[in-house]
Design an enzyme around this catalytic site. Structure first.
Site: not given
Ligand code: NDP
Length: 265
Positions: A65, A138, A188-189
């Site tokens: 985490d 992003s 914030a994002y």
């Molecule tokens: P998802 O919401 O599908 O997945 C997010 C992942 O991050 C999940 O595995 C989640 O775990 C994990 N996570 C969140 N908080 C924590 C934490 N405190 N510790 C460990 N793991 C954590 O998002 P995406 O796959 O779309 O996003 C991945 C990355 O890509 C992010 O950084 C996002 O900002 C970036 N991004 C995404 C875009 C998009 O269009 N999708 C565009 C631009 C950037 P859990 O399952 O436990 O919640």
């Protein structure tokens, strides 16, 4: 996965139980990497690792985490037993917050910026010369999202870690006072991803003498839980942009990339 395979490159991906993180593990494995798949929930992470590599040859799971100091410390302590070295760190874990909810905004900064920063610091001792750190940022982390004064402060090439942390803390103070809009702060994002990009530049500069490259990538707008069904890109296409950030030429550091091409920050 056997830890003693010194010639094989190892990559650790945060937030890898679903979405872009999981697909990044799939694609890195296809490229011959051993993968340390991390997730904040054991059940989800173990299931994802089994699905990725049912025979347990190329992938191993570890809980992480990124907002929990104890969890980060436990990972760093266990790393030598998981791999002889860490060639690649992908800071993928993240959450989104575009609205006005104060608690959610704070959580977004704690996760996307401070969490990724703390994980990087903790695993850096295991990253050798030639290693790479990739920050999953992003397009919403572009400097243009900030007011003019803030833009200059974040873009300052002599920005240091303490000053960057102070800038991020000043956003949290503005949030507390309900003054974010007037002070030129975006969501914030966006703040979290702008700060991630600034950290990329600082780390790239500071780690150059150690031969470690640090870059930010944008995966595009992707159909994950975060991106939603209406997003323009599939998960494999988005993850490919992340993996291209891992395999950039040796002289690439401190940049912001999409699909392997440098983009404006
Ligand atoms: P998802 O919401 O599908 O997945 C997010 C992942 O991050 C999940 O595995 C989640 O775990 C994990 N996570 C969140 N908080 C924590 C934490 N405190 N510790 C460990 N793991 C954590 O998002 P995406 O796959 O779309 O996003 C991945 C990355 O890509 C992010 O950084 C996002 O900002 C970036 N991004 C995404 C875009 C998009 O269009 N999708 C565009 C631009 C950037 P859990 O399952 O436990 O919640």
């Amino acid at each position: 996965m056997r830890p003693a395979e010194p010639d094989r490159r190892t990559a650790l991906v945060t937030g890898a139980n679903r979405g872009l993180g999981l697909e990044t593990c799939v694609q890195l494995r296809e490229k011959g990497f051993r993968v340390i798949l991390t997730s904040r929930e054991d059940g989800k992470g173990i299931a994802a690792t089994r699905k990725l590599d049912p025979e347990g040859r190329d992938a191993v799971y570890h809980q992480l985490d990124i907002t929990d100091r104890g969890s980060i410390t436990a990972l760093a302590k266990d790393l030598p037993g998981l791999a002889s070295r860490l060639d690649v760190l992908v800071n993928n874990a993240g959450i989104g917050s575009w609205g006005a909810d104060r608690r959610q905004s704070i959580r977004t900064i704690e996760t996307n910026y401070f969490g990724s920063r703390d994980v990087t610091d903790a695993v850096l001792p295991f990253i050798p010369s030639g290693g790479r750190v990739v920050m999953v940022s992003s397009g919403l982390g572009e400097l243009s999202t900030l007011g003019r004064d803030l833009r200059g402060q974040f873009a300052d090439p002599s920005l240091t870690r303490p000053t960057l942390d102070k800038l991020v803390s000043s956003y949290l103070a503005a949030l507390e006072a309900g003054e974010t809009k007037g002070a030129g702060w975006p969501s914030a994002y966006s703040v979290s991803k702008v700060a991630m990009n600034a950290l990329t530049q600082i780390l790239a500069r500071d780690l150059a003498p150690r031969g470690i490259r640090v870059n930010s990538v944008c995966p595009g707008w992707v159909r994950t839980d975060m991106g939603g069904r209406g997003a323009s890109r599939s998960v494999p296409v988005g993850a490919r942009s992340i993996v291209l950030g891992v395999t950039l030429p040796d002289d690439a550091t401190g940049g912001f990339y999409r699909d392997g091409k440098r983009i404006d920050w």
